[in-house]
Design a protein around this motif. Structure first.
Motif, PDB file in Angstrom:
ATOM      1  N   PHE A  28      -6.268   2.131   3.628  1.00 34.12           N
ATOM      2  CA  PHE A  28      -5.619   0.875   3.977  1.00 34.12           C
ATOM      3  C   PHE A  28      -5.491  -0.037   2.758  1.00 34.12           C
ATOM      4  N   MET A  29      -6.549  -0.072   1.954  1.00 33.20           N
ATOM      5  CA  MET A  29      -6.506  -0.910   0.757  1.00 33.20           C
ATOM      6  C   MET A  29      -5.428  -0.431  -0.213  1.00 33.20           C
ATOM      7  N   GLU A  30      -5.300   0.894  -0.325  1.00 33.66           N
ATOM      8  CA  GLU A  30      -4.300   1.442  -1.239  1.00 33.66           C
ATOM      9  C   GLU A  30      -2.885   1.121  -0.770  1.00 33.66           C
ATOM     10  N   VAL A  31      -2.657   1.179   0.549  1.00 38.27           N
ATOM     11  CA  VAL A  31      -1.333   0.846   1.081  1.00 38.27           C
ATOM     12  C   VAL A  31      -1.018  -0.630   0.847  1.00 38.27           C
ATOM     13  N   ILE A  32      -2.011  -1.505   1.118  1.00 39.50           N
ATOM     14  CA  ILE A  32      -1.809  -2.947   0.960  1.00 39.50           C
ATOM     15  C   ILE A  32      -1.516  -3.305  -0.495  1.00 39.50           C
ATOM     16  N   GLU A  33      -2.160  -2.590  -1.404  1.00 43.78           N
ATOM     17  CA  GLU A  33      -1.973  -2.883  -2.826  1.00 43.78           C
ATOM     18  C   GLU A  33      -0.675  -2.316  -3.381  1.00 43.78           C
ATOM     19  N   LYS A  34       0.010  -1.498  -2.605  1.00 45.25           N
ATOM     20  CA  LYS A  34       1.283  -0.935  -3.062  1.00 45.25           C
ATOM     21  C   LYS A  34       2.314  -2.039  -3.270  1.00 45.25           C
TER      22      LYS A  34
END
Length: 275
Positions: free
Chosen positions: A54-60
């Motif tokens: 989830f963090m990786e998606v949000i940081e995209k």
């Protein structure tokens, strides 16, 4: 004496529940698994709730912008629908028995319900292009116009159940038509308004085809569905990230639906009874 449901009825309901719940289960557990754990077992429950996906998606790049665009489109479209559709429906419901024009307008709008999006999508995009509406505000205007047909159908049936004596009393006290509508009639439409808001809100938030046709050229105009679509094409192998993105896109509207499902059912029941 009521007849008890047969075993086949229970089996049918169980199969339906499995078909609905099982894909949701796979989506949730996949989103909470790191890639290494996912390759070992697709169906197993995650050993821990891994939030890195989830963090990786949000940081995209572009995710927050797509959220802002989706919220803008949904809120503006819903506000526009509530300002336009009940007012049009009120005029039709109170005049269709007196003037043929309103009856013909009502039937004309009903025909729009039966026109598939696939039939009108190319002319619609062409019109949007001619008016420079291939952008986020433009698509909000199109959503408002597209929601008129079904909204008028629901509201007219509901307004027919509202006694006309309420308006006559207001007119006798010196109130005008617009004042009578906003202060007396519109508050009585709350059940149907809640139903239309949630039905259209789900549509505006989750719609994919119209944003794909109108907004897919510029990443700055992406909605959440477009972001997930393009993000998926970039991470075809990493299903954990894909499902994490899908859950993030679904979460707000699912939470809203859980809290307002009583209003949905209440509006549909009241509309059916009064119509």
């Amino acid at each position: 004496m009521k007849k008890k449901p047969s075993i086949f009825t229970y089996l049918f309901l169980i199969c339906g529940c499995v078909l609905i719940i099982f894909p949701m289960y796979l989506a949730v557990i996949t989103a909470f698994k790191p890639t290494e754990e996912l390759t070992k077992s697709i169906f197993a429950f995650p050993s821990s709730f891994y939030l890195g996906n989830f963090m990786e998606v949000i940081e995209k790049s572009g995710f927050l912008n797509s959220v802002i665009n989706t919220v803008f489109v949904t809120v503006v479209s819903c506000v526009g629908v509530i300002l336009v559709v009940p007012l049009v429906s009120y005029a039709i419901a109170r005049n269709m028995d007196k003037k043929r024009y309103y009856k013909y307008l009502y039937y004309f709008l009903l025909i729009g319900i039966f026109v598939p999006f696939q039939v009108k999508m190319m002319p619609l995009v062409q019109v949007m292009s001619n008016f420079n509406m291939l952008n986020v505000p433009g698509i909000a205007v199109v959503y408002i116009a597209s929601a008129v047909c079904e909204g008028v159908f629901l509201y007219v049936a509901f307004i027919h159940g509202v006694p006309g004596e309420l308006e006559e009393s207001a007119y006798m006290d010196g109130a005008g038509t617009l004042f009578t509508y906003w202060k007396i009639i519109f508050p009585l439409l709350k059940p149907m308004t809640a139903t239309v808001l949630i039905m259209d809100g789900l549509w505006f938030w989750n719609d994919f085809f119209l944003p794909l046709l109108a907004l897919n050229k510029t990443p700055d105009n992406y909605t959440l569905t477009l972001f997930i679509y393009n993000f998926k094409s970039q991470t075809t192998v990493n299903y954990s990230l894909i499902f994490a993105g899908l859950l993030l896109a679904m979460l707000p509207i699912m939470v809203l639906y859980v809290f307002l499902q009583k209003q949905i059912m209440g509006g549909l029941v009241n509309g059916a009874v009064k119509g």
